[in-house]
Design an enzyme around this catalytic site. Structure first.
Site, mmCIF file in Angstrom:
data_model
loop_
_atom_site.group_PDB
_atom_site.id
_atom_site.type_symbol
_atom_site.label_atom_id
_atom_site.label_comp_id
_atom_site.label_asym_id
_atom_site.label_seq_id
_atom_site.Cartn_x
_atom_site.Cartn_y
_atom_site.Cartn_z
ATOM 1 N N HIS A 137 -64.713 -1.246 -42.718
ATOM 2 C CA HIS A 137 -64.522 -2.680 -42.502
ATOM 3 C C HIS A 137 -63.544 -2.954 -41.367
ATOM 4 O O HIS A 137 -62.821 -3.948 -41.385
ATOM 5 C CB HIS A 137 -64.030 -3.348 -43.788
ATOM 6 N N GLN A 181 -69.873 -8.158 -43.916
ATOM 7 C CA GLN A 181 -71.179 -8.334 -43.297
ATOM 8 C C GLN A 181 -71.600 -9.798 -43.235
ATOM 9 O O GLN A 181 -72.040 -10.294 -42.190
ATOM 10 C CB GLN A 181 -72.238 -7.520 -44.051
ATOM 11 N N MET A 201 -74.863 -2.175 -47.395
ATOM 12 C CA MET A 201 -75.784 -3.293 -47.629
ATOM 13 C C MET A 201 -75.249 -4.404 -48.515
ATOM 14 O O MET A 201 -75.956 -5.381 -48.783
ATOM 15 C CB MET A 201 -77.129 -2.786 -48.190
ATOM 16 N N ALA A 202 -74.019 -4.318 -48.987
ATOM 17 C CA ALA A 202 -73.480 -5.369 -49.856
ATOM 18 C C ALA A 202 -73.388 -6.684 -49.092
ATOM 19 O O ALA A 202 -72.891 -6.731 -47.966
ATOM 20 C CB ALA A 202 -72.110 -4.972 -50.382
#
Length: 628
Positions: free
Chosen positions: A564, A610, A149-150
């Site tokens: 990632h 994200q 969620m970062a």
């Protein structure tokens, strides 16, 4: 790493939702048209149909670009997603921030088929031949429903490098920034719930106008370890910065997260972009449906997608374009099984060649993560193993959207380059020269404060110590990965998992930096600021890991990915033989086909991707519709 909230708590949360409004109202929100007020109106029935745009993948980028194309009047839009609603298929686990470490361990059986593909890597030379589970979201929301969620942006120089690599200055910081802002619905921190010593700094000028669908905010709970960590970082020379949204990363800050500011539930592309799009009459989702192949006409134009819904085969035809947003592993896989990729690979599997693009599946870049851990004289998420504490935490979360369950494990993010004089002492001339190729604002290491035990990361829940102590860790991640991996296919059938080879820690520069980063984490725990709260010596891995060779050995055994994966359908200039898409995300060598997800990155910016995935989706939607 953390226990599941009690059954009563889980049922209470569901009962609250049910009593408040029917499911349709909850998903659509106020103001939805009567014609689309039934949830099924937005979900397709298997069978041959035609749309203007067919988007493959209902994940982070897929739902964002599909929603925007429908909203901007580009035409009718269909989204194909292999999974369903994670809120139904994973209980409360995907929604509660503190439970973000469930089913993400390295063990090959640490996965949940309701929300995850169950992918694993091929044996990794950089990890003593270990194969690892690689979590990927198989649900509406994709990996935005599975990540930590970062929400933070890369550096100005990283986007300038992107712009230069692809020959398009629209990716330079000043030009790309509006697309980051476009997605956001930012809510300031709730200081009353966060408590003392948790004041945040941020720059509202870069956080949009509040009209975007994606909720970004600060957690309602700050772990005590973070307030001590802030002092330790200052002692290490890391100054407090403004929120990491302004193109600068060197320093420390409380992190922003994709969390609903009211409920403290996870925010994903499903809870944001999809729920807005459900009101659009030109938008349709085909869930629990696997894209098998992209079909081309005789002029190499993408015209349709072949689908499979529980064994039933059919085709969705695209009048205008097909948009591929299946992620860093399955976007290249689907290109290859459809005839776009390295000719030799396609020939090996008997796949007719449509376009020979040798870069498909190559250039895989990723970030790794690992951490030393201490026992601490503070309450951390370890306390959730205590039944009394957990029961109160459960009540706090479900009744007030507060307490430790609202915290996504990490509070403070920090970045640095290895400072002198340790830089010269720890890194070889070769490594220092290699790292000098990165711009001055590009960090080499990320630090993440973690209120819990890390260990070998095989299975966070199973391996969490149950000895009554509270644990804290400082995770480190490498921001300049030079090791390059690849994705290939094991079959011409898209249902067969791809061959995933991240190739972690195979470049000597990465290995040296990994050892140095571990030493910096030990510097953190050695600060005078932390002495009052540490209990005993380093718990994991312990002082027996002392020499550089021992540290390297430990890192190779304990590291995992931070998920990632990117760059496997890399953007580039059309004359670059290894480029897969151009700066408009159009697949080179064919027509009417784009790739929009992290696989299209030309390189991996520092930090968490994200925000950049959402921004890319926003940008390409505007490129397509011309209505921004």
């Amino acid at each position: 790493m953390r226990p599941i909230p009690s059954i009563l708590g889980a049922l209470g949360a569901f009962a609250t939702l049910s009593a408040a409004a029917p499911l349709e109202s909850t998903l659509y929100g106020p103001g939805a048209s009567h014609a689309r007020s039934m949830l099924g109106s937005s979900f397709g029935v298997p069978g041959n149909q035609t749309f203007d745009y067919v988007v493959i993948g209902g994940g982070t980028a897929g739902l964002a670009i599909a929603s925007r194309l429908a909203e901007q009047g580009a035409g009718t839009v269909a989204v194909i997603e292999a999974g369903g609603f994670y809120e139904l298929n994973n209980g409360n686990l995907s929604q509660i921030p503190a439970n973000d470490a469930y089913y993400v361990g390295k063990d090959l059986d640490d996965w949940q088929p309701g929300v995850d593909w169950g992918f694993h890597t091929v044996p990794q030379a950089g990890a003593y031949g270990r194969a690892s589970h690689y979590a990927r979201g198989k649900c509406l929301g994709g990996s935005s429903a599975r990540n930590y969620m970062a929400y933070q942006r890369g550096t100005k120089s990283s986007y300038q490098r992107w712009a230069d690599m692809v020959g398009d200055q629209s990716y330079a910081w000043e030009n790309f920034l509006p697309f980051f802002e476009k997605s956001l619905h930012f809510t300031p921190a709730n200081d009353a719930l966060r408590g003392a010593n948790a004041t945040v700094q941020y720059d509202p000028a870069v956080l949009g106008n509040g009209q975007g669908p994606l909720s970004v905010t600060y957690s309602h709970y700050v772990q005590s370890f973070a307030t001590w960590a802030q002092k330790a970082f200052l002692e290490m020379g890391l100054a407090v910065r403004n929120c990491f949204q302004s193109g600068e990363l060197l320093g420390q800050s409380f992190g922003m997260y994709t969390i609903n500011a009211t409920t403290m539930h996870r925010e994903s592309s499903e809870t944001s972009f999809l729920r807005r799009a459900l009101a659009y009459p030109n938008f349709m989702v085909f869930q629990s449906t696997l894209a098998k192949r992209i079909l081309f006409d005789g002029k190499k134009r993408a015209v349709a997608v072949q689908l499979d819904t529980q064994g039933y085969r059919y085709t969705l035809t695209a009048r205008k374009e097909v948009v591929l947003s299946a992620g860093a592993f399955q976007s290249p896989q689907l290109l290859m099984v459809s005839g776009v990729g390295p000719a030799a690979t396609l020939q090996q599997h008997g796949i007719p060649l449509v376009a020979d693009r040798p870069g498909v599946g190559q250039n895989l870049q990723d970030h790794i993560i690992y951490a030393p851990s201490y026992r601490v004289d503070l309450i951390t998420q370890s306390a959730l193993l205590n039944a009394t504490f957990e029961a109160q935490a459960n009540r706090d979360y479900h009744e007030r959207a507060a307490g430790i369950y609202a915290n996504p494990t990490s509070d403070i993010l920090a970045w640095e380059k290895i400072p002198e004089p340790k830089r010269s002492a720890w890194l070889s001339n070769t490594t220092r020269r290699a790292l000098a190729q990165y711009p001055a604002d590009w960090p080499e290491i990320e630090f993440l404060t973690m209120g819990g035990f890390f260990g070998y990361q095989n299975n966070y829940v199973r391996d969490n110590p149950s000895d009554g102590y509270n644990y804290a860790s400082l995770a480190v991640s490498l921001c300049t990965p030079r090791s390059r991996g690849n994705v290939s296919i094991a079959s011409a059938d898209a249902a067969v998992p791809p061959l995933i080879n991240p190739n972690w820690l195979t470049d000597p520069v990465d290995v040296e930096l990994a050892v140095a980063a571990f030493k910096r984490a030990r510097d953190f725990f050695g600060t005078s600021a932390l002495k009052p709260v540490l209990i005993g010596d380093e718990y994991f891995p312990g002082e027996r890991v002392a020499t550089d060779a021992q540290i390297e050995d430990h890192v190779r055994k304990s590291f995992d990915t931070i998920f990632h994966a990117s760059c496997t359908c890399a953007m580039g200039k059309r004359e670059d033989q290894m480029a897969v898409v151009d700066s408009k995300a159009r697949v080179i060598g064919v027509d009417a086909l784009r790739v929009v997800d992290a696989s299209a990155f030309p390189m991996l910016p520092p930090g968490h991707p994200q925000s950049t995935i959402y921004a890319l989706a926003e940008k390409i939607a505007c490129d397509i519709s011309g209505a921004c």
